[in-house]
Design a protein around this motif. Structure first.
Motif, PDB file in Angstrom:
ATOM      1  N   GLU A 192      -3.052 -23.778  35.258  1.00  0.00           N
ATOM      2  CA  GLU A 192      -3.955 -22.707  34.726  1.00  0.00           C
ATOM      3  C   GLU A 192      -5.148 -23.494  33.786  1.00  0.00           C
ATOM      4  OE1 GLU A 192      -1.095 -20.694  32.421  1.00  0.00           O
ATOM      5  OE2 GLU A 192      -0.386 -19.323  34.174  1.00  0.00           O
ATOM      6  N   GLN A 193      -5.040 -24.669  33.277  1.00  0.00           N
ATOM      7  CA  GLN A 193      -5.857 -25.246  32.723  1.00  0.00           C
ATOM      8  C   GLN A 193      -7.078 -26.073  33.811  1.00  0.00           C
ATOM      9  OE1 GLN A 193      -3.979 -28.521  30.599  1.00  0.00           O
ATOM     10  NE2 GLN A 193      -3.437 -27.127  28.741  1.00  0.00           N
ATOM     11  N   GLU A 194      -6.421 -26.351  34.655  1.00  0.00           N
ATOM     12  CA  GLU A 194      -7.260 -26.820  36.067  1.00  0.00           C
ATOM     13  C   GLU A 194      -8.126 -25.499  36.433  1.00  0.00           C
ATOM     14  OE1 GLU A 194      -9.279 -29.685  38.710  1.00  0.00           O
ATOM     15  OE2 GLU A 194      -8.313 -29.769  36.537  1.00  0.00           O
ATOM     16  N   GLU A 195      -7.369 -24.505  36.624  1.00  0.00           N
ATOM     17  CA  GLU A 195      -8.229 -23.184  37.022  1.00  0.00           C
ATOM     18  C   GLU A 195      -9.265 -22.853  35.930  1.00  0.00           C
ATOM     19  OE1 GLU A 195      -6.816 -18.833  38.093  1.00  0.00           O
ATOM     20  OE2 GLU A 195      -5.710 -19.708  36.428  1.00  0.00           O
ATOM     21  N   GLU A 196      -9.028 -22.917  34.891  1.00  0.00           N
ATOM     22  CA  GLU A 196     -10.340 -22.492  33.827  1.00  0.00           C
ATOM     23  C   GLU A 196     -11.261 -23.635  34.025  1.00  0.00           C
ATOM     24  OE1 GLU A 196      -8.736 -22.265  29.821  1.00  0.00           O
ATOM     25  OE2 GLU A 196      -7.401 -21.079  30.235  1.00  0.00           O
ATOM     26  N   THR A 242     -13.226 -23.083  37.319  1.00  0.00           N
ATOM     27  CA  THR A 242     -14.019 -21.489  37.153  1.00  0.00           C
ATOM     28  C   THR A 242     -15.116 -21.671  36.362  1.00  0.00           C
ATOM     29  OG1 THR A 242     -11.937 -20.044  37.062  1.00  0.00           O
ATOM     30  CG2 THR A 242     -13.771 -19.144  36.182  1.00  0.00           C
ATOM     31  N   GLU A 243     -15.290 -22.760  35.342  1.00  0.00           N
ATOM     32  CA  GLU A 243     -16.537 -23.169  34.792  1.00  0.00           C
ATOM     33  C   GLU A 243     -17.478 -23.813  35.434  1.00  0.00           C
ATOM     34  OE1 GLU A 243     -15.684 -24.921  30.885  1.00  0.00           O
ATOM     35  OE2 GLU A 243     -14.068 -23.359  30.346  1.00  0.00           O
ATOM     36  N   VAL A 244     -16.911 -24.789  36.382  1.00  0.00           N
ATOM     37  CA  VAL A 244     -17.667 -25.452  37.221  1.00  0.00           C
ATOM     38  C   VAL A 244     -18.278 -24.651  38.366  1.00  0.00           C
ATOM     39  CG1 VAL A 244     -17.523 -27.397  38.967  1.00  0.00           C
ATOM     40  CG2 VAL A 244     -16.464 -27.855  36.719  1.00  0.00           C
ATOM     41  N   ILE A 245     -17.456 -23.693  38.943  1.00  0.00           N
ATOM     42  CA  ILE A 245     -17.806 -23.316  40.072  1.00  0.00           C
ATOM     43  C   ILE A 245     -18.869 -21.836  39.735  1.00  0.00           C
ATOM     44  CG2 ILE A 245     -17.163 -21.646  42.015  1.00  0.00           C
ATOM     45  CD1 ILE A 245     -14.662 -23.353  42.212  1.00  0.00           C
ATOM     46  N   VAL A 265     -16.358 -17.539  42.030  1.00  0.00           N
ATOM     47  CA  VAL A 265     -14.830 -17.219  41.899  1.00  0.00           C
ATOM     48  C   VAL A 265     -14.380 -15.903  42.266  1.00  0.00           C
ATOM     49  CG1 VAL A 265     -12.970 -16.959  40.165  1.00  0.00           C
ATOM     50  CG2 VAL A 265     -14.663 -18.658  39.889  1.00  0.00           C
ATOM     51  N   VAL A 266     -15.142 -14.976  41.909  1.00  0.00           N
ATOM     52  CA  VAL A 266     -14.998 -13.690  42.600  1.00  0.00           C
ATOM     53  C   VAL A 266     -15.143 -13.696  44.333  1.00  0.00           C
ATOM     54  CG1 VAL A 266     -16.012 -11.117  42.619  1.00  0.00           C
ATOM     55  CG2 VAL A 266     -15.925 -12.567  40.446  1.00  0.00           C
ATOM     56  N   GLU A 267     -15.968 -14.221  44.596  1.00  0.00           N
ATOM     57  CA  GLU A 267     -16.151 -14.528  46.117  1.00  0.00           C
ATOM     58  C   GLU A 267     -14.950 -15.156  46.718  1.00  0.00           C
ATOM     59  OE1 GLU A 267     -19.788 -16.595  47.048  1.00  0.00           O
ATOM     60  OE2 GLU A 267     -20.930 -14.956  46.817  1.00  0.00           O
ATOM     61  N   ASP A 326     -14.225 -25.396  45.605  1.00  0.00           N
ATOM     62  CA  ASP A 326     -13.616 -24.259  46.339  1.00  0.00           C
ATOM     63  C   ASP A 326     -12.483 -24.449  46.933  1.00  0.00           C
ATOM     64  OD1 ASP A 326     -16.218 -22.927  45.577  1.00  0.00           O
ATOM     65  OD2 ASP A 326     -16.898 -23.404  47.899  1.00  0.00           O
ATOM     66  N   ARG A 327     -12.001 -25.402  47.584  1.00  0.00           N
ATOM     67  CA  ARG A 327     -10.782 -25.526  48.269  1.00  0.00           C
ATOM     68  C   ARG A 327      -9.504 -25.648  47.159  1.00  0.00           C
ATOM     69  NH1 ARG A 327     -11.122 -26.172  53.749  1.00  0.00           N
ATOM     70  NH2 ARG A 327     -13.153 -26.687  54.583  1.00  0.00           N
ATOM     71  N   ARG A 328     -10.107 -26.674  46.119  1.00  0.00           N
ATOM     72  CA  ARG A 328      -9.027 -26.735  45.075  1.00  0.00           C
ATOM     73  C   ARG A 328      -8.686 -25.748  44.274  1.00  0.00           C
ATOM     74  NH1 ARG A 328      -5.276 -29.275  42.855  1.00  0.00           N
ATOM     75  NH2 ARG A 328      -5.539 -30.341  40.939  1.00  0.00           N
ATOM     76  N   LEU A 329      -9.614 -24.910  44.073  1.00  0.00           N
ATOM     77  CA  LEU A 329      -9.428 -23.694  43.365  1.00  0.00           C
ATOM     78  C   LEU A 329      -8.398 -22.586  43.873  1.00  0.00           C
ATOM     79  CD1 LEU A 329      -9.524 -21.885  40.631  1.00  0.00           C
ATOM     80  CD2 LEU A 329     -11.536 -20.897  41.757  1.00  0.00           C
ATOM     81  N   LEU A 330      -8.678 -22.650  45.282  1.00  0.00           N
ATOM     82  CA  LEU A 330      -7.765 -21.615  46.128  1.00  0.00           C
ATOM     83  C   LEU A 330      -6.205 -22.419  46.227  1.00  0.00           C
ATOM     84  CD1 LEU A 330     -10.333 -21.215  49.299  1.00  0.00           C
ATOM     85  CD2 LEU A 330      -9.420 -19.693  47.527  1.00  0.00           C
TER      86      LEU A 330
END
Length: 111
Positions: free
Chosen positions: A24-28, A31-34, A39-41, A66-70
């Motif tokens: 969740e920390q990495e997701e946050e 999200t800020e970077v992307i 993120v919605v896309e 993008d791939r990392r977040l997915l």
């Protein structure tokens, strides 16, 4: 409940909780970077809300972040499912109900 079973389930729950916090920390951070719009896309891409042609085009355009977040979203979903299963199993074992089939409650298998 057998003490070894309880210890295993408690350790599993602690490990999953720690893993989810890190994800969740990495997701946050990602999200800020992307950026919120991307993120919605990506969320729509993951839910396969686009036409197959558009999905393929978007797949080709994914960068590392993008791939990392997915990947993080998929891992979070899997970890949450495992955490729920561990909690249910603990409740069943605490109740002394070995006759209950926990797989009937596992929504991740019903996709």
């Amino acid at each position: 409940m057998d003490p070894d079973d309880r210890a295993f389930l408690e350790e599993m729950a602690r490990t999953l909780d720690a893993s989810m916090r890190e994800l969740e920390q990495e997701e946050e951070r990602l999200t800020e970077v992307i950026g919120e719009e991307r993120v919605v896309e990506l969320a729509a891409y993951l839910r396969k809300e686009f036409e197959p042609v558009d999905l393929e085009e978007m797949r080709r355009g994914l960068d590392y972040d993008d791939r990392r977040l997915l990947s993080i979203w998929i891992r979070l979903e899997r970890n949450r499912s495992h955490r729920v299963a561990a909690g249910r199993r603990t409740m069943i074992l605490d109740a002394g109900r070995d006759d209950i089939d926990i797989t009937s409650f596992d929504k991740s298998k019903k996709k």
